[in-house]
Scaffold this motif. Structure first.
Motif, PDB file in Angstrom:
ATOM      1  N   CYS A 145       0.844  -1.195   0.000  1.00 24.07           N
ATOM      2  CA  CYS A 145       0.000   0.000   0.000  1.00 24.07           C
ATOM      3  C   CYS A 145       0.882   1.248   0.000  1.00 24.07           C
ATOM      4  N   TYR A 146       1.956   1.210   0.802  1.00 19.83           N
ATOM      5  CA  TYR A 146       2.873   2.350   0.846  1.00 19.83           C
ATOM      6  C   TYR A 146       3.492   2.599  -0.527  1.00 19.83           C
ATOM      7  N   GLU A 147       3.929   1.542  -1.201  1.00 20.27           N
ATOM      8  CA  GLU A 147       4.553   1.701  -2.508  1.00 20.27           C
ATOM      9  C   GLU A 147       3.575   2.305  -3.513  1.00 20.27           C
ATOM     10  N   LEU A 148       2.309   1.927  -3.427  1.00 23.30           N
ATOM     11  CA  LEU A 148       1.314   2.473  -4.340  1.00 23.30           C
ATOM     12  C   LEU A 148       1.071   3.959  -4.107  1.00 23.30           C
ATOM     13  N   PHE A 149       1.161   4.397  -2.857  1.00 23.46           N
ATOM     14  CA  PHE A 149       0.849   5.782  -2.527  1.00 23.46           C
ATOM     15  C   PHE A 149       2.059   6.603  -2.099  1.00 23.46           C
ATOM     16  N   ALA A 150       3.274   6.061  -2.268  1.00 17.51           N
ATOM     17  CA  ALA A 150       4.480   6.733  -1.791  1.00 17.51           C
ATOM     18  C   ALA A 150       4.616   8.145  -2.361  1.00 17.51           C
ATOM     19  N   LYS A 151       4.405   8.291  -3.654  1.00 17.88           N
ATOM     20  CA  LYS A 151       4.568   9.610  -4.272  1.00 17.88           C
ATOM     21  C   LYS A 151       3.546  10.600  -3.700  1.00 17.88           C
TER      22      LYS A 151
END
Length: 86
Positions: free
Chosen positions: A51-57
């Motif tokens: 989930c973090y990788e999907l919303f990191a930006k």
């Protein structure tokens, strides 16, 4: 909804795809989709982005000033003045 995806392949791979597509009597795009589905079905959950990788930006922008405008909240004591006082 279908999306278009462009790929580059070697001339040898393209020739092999044409032969295989003709033998199966299907378009090359069908072979590509079949291969894509096979690779995606073999991919385990461990290879899925978190989930973090999907919303990191988005998170970086939110906390880098694009959200609250305060970029040094944890290090600048001025932001904590009066905090917890009645």
């Amino acid at each position: 909804m279908a999306e278009t995806l462009s790929i580059k392949v070697s001339s040898e791979d393209k020739a092999r795809l044409k032969v295989l597509a003709a033998a199966r009597n299907v378009p090359i795009s069908e072979l590509i989709r079949e291969g894509l589905h096979k690779v995606l079905s073999e991919t385990g959950d461990s290879e899925r982005p978190s989930c973090y990788e999907l919303f990191a930006k988005d998170l970086e922008q939110l906390w880098a000033g694009d959200g609250s405008g305060i970029t040094d909240l944890s290090t600048n004591k001025e932001h904590m003045e009066g905090f917890g006082e009645s």
